[in-house]
Design a protein around this motif. Structure first.
Motif, PDB file in Angstrom:
ATOM      1  N   LYS A  28      34.599  83.024  18.067  1.00 42.05           N
ATOM      2  CA  LYS A  28      36.042  83.255  17.919  1.00 42.05           C
ATOM      3  C   LYS A  28      36.319  84.080  16.672  1.00 42.05           C
ATOM      4  CE  LYS A  28      40.338  82.028  19.174  1.00 42.05           C
ATOM      5  NZ  LYS A  28      41.042  83.255  19.134  1.00 42.05           N
ATOM      6  N   GLY A  88      38.103  86.856  16.609  1.00 41.18           N
ATOM      7  CA  GLY A  88      39.191  87.732  17.020  1.00 41.18           C
ATOM      8  C   GLY A  88      40.079  86.986  17.986  1.00 41.18           C
ATOM      9  N   PRO A  89      40.920  87.705  18.686  1.00 43.86           N
ATOM     10  CA  PRO A  89      41.884  87.061  19.579  1.00 43.86           C
ATOM     11  C   PRO A  89      41.251  86.306  20.758  1.00 43.86           C
ATOM     12  CG  PRO A  89      42.407  89.399  19.280  1.00 43.86           C
ATOM     13  CD  PRO A  89      41.087  89.147  18.629  1.00 43.86           C
ATOM     14  N   ASP A 101      38.746  83.888  22.751  1.00 42.65           N
ATOM     15  CA  ASP A 101      37.838  82.746  22.657  1.00 42.65           C
ATOM     16  C   ASP A 101      36.865  82.879  23.838  1.00 42.65           C
ATOM     17  OD1 ASP A 101      36.490  80.353  22.683  1.00 42.65           O
ATOM     18  OD2 ASP A 101      38.288  79.099  22.584  1.00 42.65           O
ATOM     19  N   LEU A 128      46.060  85.107  25.279  1.00 39.50           N
ATOM     20  CA  LEU A 128      46.399  86.213  24.381  1.00 39.50           C
ATOM     21  C   LEU A 128      47.925  86.306  24.260  1.00 39.50           C
ATOM     22  CD1 LEU A 128      43.773  88.796  25.674  1.00 39.50           C
ATOM     23  CD2 LEU A 128      43.609  87.295  23.664  1.00 39.50           C
ATOM     24  N   PRO A 166      50.083  86.789  21.799  1.00 42.00           N
ATOM     25  CA  PRO A 166      50.752  87.921  21.138  1.00 42.00           C
ATOM     26  C   PRO A 166      50.928  89.130  22.063  1.00 42.00           C
ATOM     27  CG  PRO A 166      49.174  86.937  19.647  1.00 42.00           C
ATOM     28  CD  PRO A 166      48.946  86.302  21.000  1.00 42.00           C
ATOM     29  N   TYR A 194      46.975  95.135  18.255  1.00 40.60           N
ATOM     30  CA  TYR A 194      46.451  93.923  18.897  1.00 40.60           C
ATOM     31  C   TYR A 194      45.382  94.278  19.939  1.00 40.60           C
ATOM     32  CZ  TYR A 194      46.310  89.180  20.700  1.00 40.60           C
ATOM     33  OH  TYR A 194      45.879  87.930  21.087  1.00 40.60           O
ATOM     34  N   GLU A 228      42.119  95.052  18.312  1.00 45.15           N
ATOM     35  CA  GLU A 228      41.372  93.842  17.954  1.00 45.15           C
ATOM     36  C   GLU A 228      40.620  93.305  19.168  1.00 45.15           C
ATOM     37  OE1 GLU A 228      43.240  90.593  15.720  1.00 45.15           O
ATOM     38  OE2 GLU A 228      44.905  91.969  15.343  1.00 45.15           O
ATOM     39  N   ILE A 229      41.310  93.264  20.301  1.00 50.06           N
ATOM     40  CA  ILE A 229      40.703  92.777  21.542  1.00 50.06           C
ATOM     41  C   ILE A 229      39.516  93.661  21.927  1.00 50.06           C
ATOM     42  CG2 ILE A 229      41.065  92.522  24.040  1.00 50.06           C
ATOM     43  CD1 ILE A 229      44.017  91.753  23.317  1.00 50.06           C
ATOM     44  N   GLN A 244      36.514  93.326  19.644  1.00 49.82           N
ATOM     45  CA  GLN A 244      35.804  92.084  19.916  1.00 49.82           C
ATOM     46  C   GLN A 244      34.995  92.178  21.215  1.00 49.82           C
ATOM     47  OE1 GLN A 244      38.362  88.682  20.305  1.00 49.82           O
ATOM     48  NE2 GLN A 244      36.722  87.246  19.804  1.00 49.82           N
TER      49      GLN A 244
END
Length: 118
Positions: free
Chosen positions: A4, A6-7, A9, A70, A72, A104, A107-108, A111
């Motif tokens: 985990k 980042g956004p 899991d 997710l 956000p 955002y 970030e996804i 990851q």
């Protein structure tokens, strides 16, 4: 290494895919494409104030975003739809939402790329 960072899991994905590494990798590969397309289309649809196409763009990603929690992404998407429905001149707000979504989604994608490249 934690799952985990980042956004996302990844335990959710592993649980859903029977902890099968090949399935997880395939899911991540497909997600990179999906989130990349969503990010690009979201930006284009919002900047062009094309609510109908923005909705179609969102409908494609919402099931995966909900499944992966997710929130956000879903929140920015919903605020953007409301902005287009309620404002005659969304101007700076739409630029703000595009930047929030770009950040955002990056970030996804970062990851997911880290996971795929493992």
């Amino acid at each position: 290494m934690s799952d985990k960072n980042g956004p996302i899991d990844f335990q959710i994905i592993r649980d859903m895919l029977y902890n099968d590494d090949a399935y997880v990798k395939e899911f991540c590969d497909a997600s990179v494409i999906s989130f990349s397309e969503f990010k690009s289309n979201f930006r284009k649809n919002l900047m062009e104030e094309d609510l109908d196409t923005l909705r179609r763009t969102g409908h494609k990603i919402k099931p995966v975003a909900k499944m992966l929690k997710l929130d956000p992404l879903l929140s920015i998407y919903e605020k953007s739809k409301l902005l287009l429905m309620e404002s005659d001149n969304p101007g700076e707000k739409k630029k703000q939402y595009v930047k929030e979504m770009d950040d955002y989604c990056e970030e996804i994608l970062d990851q997911l790329h880290q996971r795929v490249d493992k």
